[in-house]
Scaffold this active site. Structure first.
Site, PDB file in Angstrom:
ATOM      1  N   GLY A  46      20.070   4.462  21.661  1.00 54.67           N
ATOM      2  CA  GLY A  46      20.917   5.647  21.692  1.00 54.67           C
ATOM      3  C   GLY A  46      20.813   6.323  23.048  1.00 54.67           C
ATOM      4  N   GLN A  51      21.593  13.248  28.740  1.00 52.74           N
ATOM      5  CA  GLN A  51      20.541  12.458  29.399  1.00 52.74           C
ATOM      6  C   GLN A  51      21.004  11.846  30.718  1.00 52.74           C
ATOM      7  OE1 GLN A  51      19.614  10.129  25.632  1.00 52.74           O
ATOM      8  NE2 GLN A  51      17.626  10.087  26.653  1.00 52.74           N
ATOM      9  N   CYS A  91      11.828   7.931  23.441  1.00 51.81           N
ATOM     10  CA  CYS A  91      13.039   8.451  24.083  1.00 51.81           C
ATOM     11  C   CYS A  91      13.131   7.910  25.500  1.00 51.81           C
ATOM     12  CB  CYS A  91      12.977   9.972  24.109  1.00 51.81           C
ATOM     13  SG  CYS A  91      14.383  10.739  24.926  1.00 51.81           S
ATOM     14  N   LEU A  92      14.343   7.522  25.909  1.00 52.07           N
ATOM     15  CA  LEU A  92      14.523   6.977  27.263  1.00 52.07           C
ATOM     16  C   LEU A  92      14.200   8.022  28.335  1.00 52.07           C
ATOM     17  CD1 LEU A  92      17.829   4.939  26.821  1.00 52.07           C
ATOM     18  CD2 LEU A  92      15.491   4.061  26.932  1.00 52.07           C
ATOM     19  N   HIS A 133      18.053  12.209  16.386  1.00 57.13           N
ATOM     20  CA  HIS A 133      17.523  12.238  17.753  1.00 57.13           C
ATOM     21  C   HIS A 133      18.642  12.556  18.760  1.00 57.13           C
ATOM     22  CE1 HIS A 133      14.602  10.682  20.875  1.00 57.13           C
ATOM     23  NE2 HIS A 133      15.741  10.625  21.535  1.00 57.13           N
ATOM     24  N   GLU A 134      19.789  11.889  18.603  1.00 59.98           N
ATOM     25  CA  GLU A 134      20.901  12.100  19.546  1.00 59.98           C
ATOM     26  C   GLU A 134      21.522  13.483  19.375  1.00 59.98           C
ATOM     27  OE1 GLU A 134      21.019  10.129  21.945  1.00 59.98           O
ATOM     28  OE2 GLU A 134      19.689   8.717  20.955  1.00 59.98           O
ATOM     29  N   HIS A 137      19.496  15.928  21.178  1.00 58.63           N
ATOM     30  CA  HIS A 137      19.759  15.890  22.626  1.00 58.63           C
ATOM     31  C   HIS A 137      20.951  16.766  22.986  1.00 58.63           C
ATOM     32  CE1 HIS A 137      17.073  13.193  24.676  1.00 58.63           C
ATOM     33  NE2 HIS A 137      17.294  12.184  23.858  1.00 58.63           N
TER      34      HIS A 137
HETATM   35 ZN    ZN Z   1      16.178  10.475  23.520  1.00 57.35          ZN
END
Ligand code: ZN
Length: 167
Positions: A46, A51, A91-92, A133-134, A137
């Site tokens: 995701g 981000q 998380c990225l 999670h998204e 964000h």
């Molecule tokens: Zn994330």
């Protein structure tokens, strides 16, 4: 298509709330294509627009192993959620950190697709977790916000140190 740089903690842009997407044009579609490419390359399941420094209510997801379940999440809204469970998460924007957080195992979300069509998705397990999670964000929230202050400070310190080394 192009790979986009992914912002990392503690970049303040990760804390911005994305604005509603009102225009479903070619520019948006190009951004979505770049976000999918960036997400697969990372690799991740995701990626939210916030981000990559774009403050919009937009995220892309693909929780499948074969990379054939692309989902575009625009202006999402949670309709229902149930069954809190502890789930391991990463998380990225916070590389090399995996922690257990509490997420709903069942969730129903209403969102728009890349064409602006409204749809509903009923999800469970990993997909439900990824949706939460998204959506976080898009509201400037990160999964470390669910951890104890002690743990969160330790992760933040580690990230600041990592960035210093890279400069
Ligand atoms: Zn994330």
């Amino acid at each position: 298509m192009a790979l986009l740089p992914i912002l990392q903690l503690p970049d303040p842009r990760l804390r911005e709330r994305g604005a509603r997407v009102e225009t479903f044009d070619e520019k948006l579609h190009a951004l979505i294509a770049d976000m999918f490419e960036t997400m697969y390359a990372a690799p991740g399941i995701g990626l939210a627009a916030t981000q990559v420094g774009v403050s919009l209510q937009l995220a892309v997801m693909d929780c499948s192993e074969a990379h054939n379940e692309q989902r575009v999440l625009i202006n999402p809204e949670v309709l229902a959620e149930d069954d809190l469970e502890e789930m391991e998460e990463g998380c990225l924007s916070i590389p090399d950190v995996q922690e257990k957080v509490r997420r709903y195992n069942h969730i129903t979300v209403r969102a728009q697709d890349a064409a602006g069509q409204s749809y509903e998705i009923k999800a469970e397990g990993l997909l439900a977790q990824c949706l939460q999670h998204e959506i976080d964000h898009l509201n400037g929230k990160l999964f470390v916000d669910y951890l104890s202050r002690l743990k969160r400070d330790r992760i933040k310190k580690k990230m600041v140190k990592l960035h210093k080394r890279e400069q």
